[in-house]
Each structure stands twice: as structure tokens, then as C-alpha cells.
Scaffold this motif. Structure first.
Motif, PDB file in Angstrom:
ATOM      1  N   VAL A 197       1.023  -1.215  -0.055  1.00  0.00           N
ATOM      2  CA  VAL A 197      -0.051   0.104   0.019  1.00  0.00           C
ATOM      3  C   VAL A 197       0.824   1.252   0.088  1.00  0.00           C
ATOM      4  O   VAL A 197       0.408   2.172  -0.741  1.00  0.00           O
ATOM      5  N   GLY A 198       1.910   1.035   0.806  1.00  0.00           N
ATOM      6  CA  GLY A 198       2.828   2.565   0.889  1.00  0.00           C
ATOM      7  C   GLY A 198       3.550   2.662  -0.490  1.00  0.00           C
ATOM      8  O   GLY A 198       3.476   3.904  -0.879  1.00  0.00           O
ATOM      9  N   LEU A 199       3.897   1.654  -1.289  1.00  0.00           N
ATOM     10  CA  LEU A 199       4.483   1.689  -2.431  1.00  0.00           C
ATOM     11  C   LEU A 199       3.490   2.368  -3.427  1.00  0.00           C
ATOM     12  O   LEU A 199       3.917   2.984  -4.231  1.00  0.00           O
ATOM     13  N   LEU A 200       2.322   1.662  -3.348  1.00  0.00           N
ATOM     14  CA  LEU A 200       1.362   2.066  -4.523  1.00  0.00           C
ATOM     15  C   LEU A 200       1.055   3.789  -3.900  1.00  0.00           C
ATOM     16  O   LEU A 200       1.050   4.323  -5.208  1.00  0.00           O
ATOM     17  N   LEU A 201       0.870   4.181  -2.837  1.00  0.00           N
ATOM     18  CA  LEU A 201       0.829   5.502  -2.416  1.00  0.00           C
ATOM     19  C   LEU A 201       1.841   6.491  -3.137  1.00  0.00           C
ATOM     20  O   LEU A 201       1.719   7.563  -3.549  1.00  0.00           O
ATOM     21  N   PHE A 243      -1.608  13.978   3.428  1.00  0.00           N
ATOM     22  CA  PHE A 243      -0.450  13.161   4.167  1.00  0.00           C
ATOM     23  C   PHE A 243       0.702  12.972   3.185  1.00  0.00           C
ATOM     24  O   PHE A 243       0.400  13.097   1.887  1.00  0.00           O
ATOM     25  N   GLN A 244       1.713  12.581   3.631  1.00  0.00           N
ATOM     26  CA  GLN A 244       3.031  11.979   2.942  1.00  0.00           C
ATOM     27  C   GLN A 244       3.041  10.680   3.035  1.00  0.00           C
ATOM     28  O   GLN A 244       3.202   9.867   4.004  1.00  0.00           O
ATOM     29  N   PRO A 245       2.752  10.004   1.703  1.00  0.00           N
ATOM     30  CA  PRO A 245       2.752   8.362   1.933  1.00  0.00           C
ATOM     31  C   PRO A 245       4.140   7.944   2.338  1.00  0.00           C
ATOM     32  O   PRO A 245       4.441   6.768   2.647  1.00  0.00           O
ATOM     33  N   ILE A 276       4.215   6.442   5.750  1.00  0.00           N
ATOM     34  CA  ILE A 276       3.779   5.215   5.710  1.00  0.00           C
ATOM     35  C   ILE A 276       4.597   4.107   5.602  1.00  0.00           C
ATOM     36  O   ILE A 276       4.872   2.868   6.204  1.00  0.00           O
ATOM     37  N   MET A 277       5.726   4.492   4.502  1.00  0.00           N
ATOM     38  CA  MET A 277       6.666   3.662   4.011  1.00  0.00           C
ATOM     39  C   MET A 277       7.846   3.171   5.158  1.00  0.00           C
ATOM     40  O   MET A 277       8.302   2.198   5.120  1.00  0.00           O
ATOM     41  N   THR A 329       3.998   9.081  12.997  1.00  0.00           N
ATOM     42  CA  THR A 329       4.878   7.830  12.522  1.00  0.00           C
ATOM     43  C   THR A 329       5.786   6.941  13.714  1.00  0.00           C
ATOM     44  O   THR A 329       5.931   6.045  13.784  1.00  0.00           O
ATOM     45  N   VAL A 330       6.306   8.226  14.224  1.00  0.00           N
ATOM     46  CA  VAL A 330       7.149   7.791  15.399  1.00  0.00           C
ATOM     47  C   VAL A 330       6.579   6.888  16.460  1.00  0.00           C
ATOM     48  O   VAL A 330       6.678   5.879  17.066  1.00  0.00           O
ATOM     49  N   MET A 331       5.134   7.553  16.791  1.00  0.00           N
ATOM     50  CA  MET A 331       4.295   6.727  17.843  1.00  0.00           C
ATOM     51  C   MET A 331       3.775   5.471  17.480  1.00  0.00           C
ATOM     52  O   MET A 331       3.642   4.663  18.133  1.00  0.00           O
TER      53      MET A 331
END
Length: 385
Positions: free
Chosen positions: A89-93, A118-120, A123-124, A358-360
Motif C-alpha cells: 500500500v505504501g509503495l502504491l501511494l 498526508f505524505q505516503p 507510511i513507508m 509515524t514515530v508513535m
């Protein structure tokens, strides 16, 4: 039969109360102290006001802290099964960003879906950790050390790194690459390959800087090497950051008395350069105290990784805390003029919701590894021992 760690019967391990008690609350306390220090600095540089940064910083942390506790309850086997889907999903985004991403300040890094921006790439950072941990979970020690199978994780790392670098977002691309490489090393990569890779990396730096980087990125590198050549232009950020760092001395100028930040000489004082603000107002002692908190969090996370019974858990926790450590290292080096300015914030100290989220999430994964440290993960299902 009693197991170390206080769990007496296998059937009790899934009880919510037991899971809640198994969370490392000392670890959580240190996270609260770092976030509190960030709120204190944001309050100061806003002229002793909760707006526009400090209040939002604390509210976000509170919400994300609750989310972290919930994620800690999730069985490690669910993280295992979700690893590849999250990565895909991250790669597709990231590919979607190339096609239909929002452009801002000359960079195409964001997606807008249903009014949410948001910035994908964020997610990656989690997806890559999970995917590599799952891949190496089923790999033998010999294959992880040196084998043609290393081409697979190399491709898993290279794909998002190239996509993010093309946006362009060199700082995030560096973080993703460092995260992926840390897991490969933790999995048992041969030292011969590591040394050869370091040598190749060093040899590639000059041509990479000259022929691959964008002009503004190349200027950042040149500015880093000699910021005093243009102190009121391209070197302004680093010069002002060094002034703030040096003027704080041992004990600092005092809370709310930092001239560089209070008089707006220091750019991005609430985000990328908040550590320089800390140094100006609280000096060496304040910086040491905050770095001690960061070091304690990293040490405790590595300890959690070491006690996990599953290889997946060890690599997931180790890779996640490596990302956090690289954040701290790059930002610290950046504000001291020891690295180019690449837009990497100091995690949980700097203002900004996306990075904190992301960190949390990563800390939720680390806590899940601790809570479910007795879980043996097998292909797809897993079992408790």
C-alpha cells in the motif's frame, strides 16, 4: 508453571489487563518527558504562549500516546500478517504521488484523499520495517549473511528510496535507506559485504553530489562545507544555528531569553532547529539532559528487541528504533553544522504532527514486541510457547 516476566499461565497472556500491565511504562515516561520538553520550548519561542504550537503539540502527543497503547495490545502475529500489505500500500501511494500528488514549494510529496493531506513516505517508514522483518524471519542465517537472496531486500529498499528521492525529498529518502540497511545488518549481513558497501558508498559521494543531486540540494552540500561563504544567504540557517548553540554556554541564557529564537534570527525555530533553541536557553546541561532521554529510549527499545522470542519481533523493534536514532543523529548533526540541512526534525521535540504520528506508531510496534515477547511467529499464524 511460572514464566519469567510474571505471566503464570499461557491462557492468561491474551487478557487485556495482563497486556496493559506488560507495557513498559518507564519507556512511556521517557517519551512523555521528551514531548514535554518539546512543548516547553514551543511555549517559550511563541513568547510564553500556548498558541500556535505548544497546545497542539501536547494534544497530538496525548492522542498518539493512546493510539500507541492500543497498538501495543495488538498480537505480534497480526503485525506479521499485515507486513507485506502495508508495504505494498505504501509503495502504491508513493507511485500515486508521482501521478497525482500535490505540488508545494517545488516538491511533489503529498496526497489529498477526502480532504485529508498526508505524505505516503511516512507510511513507508513503518511498512519497510515490517516487510523486511517478515522477509528475514523466514530466512536462514547463512542466507542472511551472504546470498543471492540479498537482492530481494535490496530491491525492497531501493524502490521507495528512489521514488521518495524523485519527489524530491532527500532527507526522507536517506531515512528510509538507513532504516532498511539497519535491518539488513541486524539480520546478520556479512562484514565483508558491509565494509565493501561502505567503501562503495564513500566512493560514490562525489559523483552523486555533482551529477545526481538537484541544484538546490547541491547548494546545501556546498553550504554545509563552507556556510561562512554566504552568511546572509545560503549559509544563514547554519550560521544562526551555530550562534544559538554557542551563545547558550554551559547553563543557557534562561527560559524565554534566547535572542536568536525570540527575535526570529533563527529560521524554522519550531521544527528543524528547535534543538538549537534548546541549546541557547538551557545550554550544554539542557542539551545533555534531552540527549540522555533519547539515549535511554533507544537503549530500552534495543533491550525490548533482545528479549523477543521471535526473530520477526527482534528485527521489527530493532529496525523501528534505528529509524528513531537516525532522526536524532541527523537533526543533531544538522543543527551543529556537521551535516547538510535536509529538513529532518528532532522527533517528538520538534513541532509537526506527521512525523510524531509515524514515530508513535513505531513505538506502538516496539511495545507490542514487549507485550507479546513470548509469542513465536510462524508463517502466517504463529504460536504461543
Amino acid at each position: 508453571m511460572t514464566l519469567s516476566g510474571g505471566l503464570s499461565r499461557p491462557g492468561e497472556r491474551d487478557r487485556p489487563t495482563i497486556k496493559f500491565m506488560e507495557i513498559d511504562w518507564t519507556f512511556c515516561l521517557f517519551l512523555c518527558l521528551i514531548a514535554g520538553a518539546g512543548a516547553l520550548m514551543l511555549f517559550s519561542i511563541a513568547g510564553a504562549s500556548w498558541e500556535p504550537w505548544a497546545a497542539k503539540h501536547l494534544i497530538r502527543f496525548g492522542l498518539y500516546f493512546i493510539m500507541m497503547v492500543i497498538l501495543a495490545m495488538c498480537d505480534l502475529r497480526w503485525w506479521f500478517m499485515a507486513a507485506y500489505p502495508i508495504y505494498v500500500v505504501g509503495l502504491l501511494l508513493l507511485i500515486a504521488v508521482e501521478v497525482a500528488g500535490d505540488v508545494s514549494l517545488g516538491a511533489q510529496r503529498w496526497l489529498s484523499i477526502g480532504g485529508f493531506r498526508f505524505q505516503p513516505s511516512e507510511i513507508m517508514k513503518i511498512g519497510l520495517v515490517l516487510a523486511l522483518a517478515r522477509y528475514y524471519h523466514g530466512l536462514s542465517a547463512d542466507s542472511a549473511r551472504m546470498s543471492w537472496r540479498l537482492l530481494i531486500p535490496a530491491g525492497m529498499i531501493a524502490a521507495p528510496v528512489l521514488l521518495v528521492a524523485h519527489q524530491p525529498d532527500l532527507g526522507t529518502a536517506m531515512l528510509i535507506a538507513a532504516t532498511g540497511l539497519s535491518i539488513v545488518v541486524l539480520a546478520g549481513l556479512s562484514w565483508r559485504i558491509i565494509f565493501a558497501g561502505v567503501a562503495a558508498f564513500l566512493a560514490a559521494i562525489p559523483p552523486f553530489v555533482m551529477f545526481v543531486l538537484h541544484d538546490y540540494q547541491r547548494n546545501r552540500v556546498m553550504t554545509f562545507l563552507n556556510p561562512e561563504a554566504d552568511p546572509s544567504g545560503k549559509g544563514y540557517q547554519i550560521v544562526q544555528s551555530k550562534i544559538a548553540l554557542g551563545s547558550g554556554g554551559l547553563l543557557g541564557k534562561g527560559f524565554g531569553l534566547g535572542s536568536q529564537s525570540q527575535l526570529n534570527f533563527l529560521p524554522e525555530k519550531q521544527t528543524d532547529f528547535i534543538f538549537a533553541t534548546l541549546a541557547e536557553e538551557f545550554g550544554f546541561v539542557g542539551c545533555f539532559a534531552v540527549l540522555f532521554l533519547y539515549g535511554a529510549v533507544i537503549f530500552m527499545a534495543l533491550r525490548i528487541a533482545s528479549i523477543s522470542h521471535s526473530h520477526f519481533g527482534r528485527l521489527a523493534a530493532g529496525g523501528t528504533i534505528s529509524t528513531f536514532a537516525v532522526y536524532v543523529l541527523i537533526n543533531g548533526a544538522m543543527v551543529m553544522g556537521m551535516a547538510p540541512v535536509v529538513g529532518v526534525p528532532m522527533p517528538m521535540l520538534s513541532y509537526g504532527g506527521t512525523v510524531m504520528l509515524t514515530v508513535m506508531i513505531g513505538f506502538g510496534l516496539i511495545q507490542a514486541v514487549r507485550v507479546h515477547r513470548y509469542t513465536e511467529v510462524t508463517s502466517g499464524k504463529g504460536s504461543l510457547v
